[in-house]
Motif scaffolding. Structure first.
Motif, PDB file in Angstrom:
ATOM      1  N   UNK A  27     -21.402  25.439  47.116  1.00 18.18           N
ATOM      2  CA  UNK A  27     -22.181  24.838  46.041  1.00 18.18           C
ATOM      3  C   UNK A  27     -22.551  25.813  44.934  1.00 18.18           C
ATOM      4  N   UNK A  28     -21.906  26.963  44.892  1.00 13.64           N
ATOM      5  CA  UNK A  28     -22.264  27.998  43.923  1.00 13.64           C
ATOM      6  C   UNK A  28     -22.091  27.530  42.487  1.00 13.64           C
ATOM      7  N   UNK A  29     -21.019  26.816  42.189  1.00 17.30           N
ATOM      8  CA  UNK A  29     -20.803  26.351  40.815  1.00 17.30           C
ATOM      9  C   UNK A  29     -21.912  25.398  40.393  1.00 17.30           C
ATOM     10  N   UNK A  30     -22.337  24.540  41.285  1.00 17.91           N
ATOM     11  CA  UNK A  30     -23.433  23.615  40.986  1.00 17.91           C
ATOM     12  C   UNK A  30     -24.721  24.396  40.764  1.00 17.91           C
ATOM     13  N   UNK A  31     -24.957  25.395  41.589  1.00 22.93           N
ATOM     14  CA  UNK A  31     -26.155  26.236  41.460  1.00 22.93           C
ATOM     15  C   UNK A  31     -26.190  26.940  40.096  1.00 22.93           C
TER      16      UNK A  31
END
Length: 100
Positions: A27-31
């Motif tokens: 979920x890094x891109x969303x974060x």
């Protein structure tokens, strides 16, 4: 809340966001997207200049600094793409969505 007398904000964005993506947390891109969007919304109607800082991809590992994932990567050119392409694309999406 944002101070009302701010004329302009310079926001350096690429390095830390790239570190988050490079370390590949789920979920890094969303974060990254949500964090930047929160900053942009907080600064509503204040002009923002996003400064993209890029890493040198021509240094040996003993000359690099930063996260361990960056320092010890074998594929320097591909890893540098995370900072110079993937992160910039996320930032461009936010900038296009909030065109004020």
């Amino acid at each position: 809340a944002c101070k009302k007398n701010i004329d302009l904000v310079f926001l350096e964005v690429a390095i830390n966001d790239g570190d988050v993506l490079l370390e590949a947390r789920h979920g890094a891109a969303t974060e990254v997207r949500q964090a930047l969007e929160g900053i942009v919304r907080e600064l509503a109607l204040v002009p923002i200049i996003m400064i993209e800082m890029f890493l040198r991809d021509d240094l040996a590992s003993n000359q690099r600094s930063g996260t361990q994932a960056w320092v010890h990567t074998e594929d320097v050119k591909a890893t540098a793409q995370i900072y110079s392409h993937d992160v910039v694309s996320l930032h461009a999406d936010i900038a296009a969505h909030y065109p004020w």
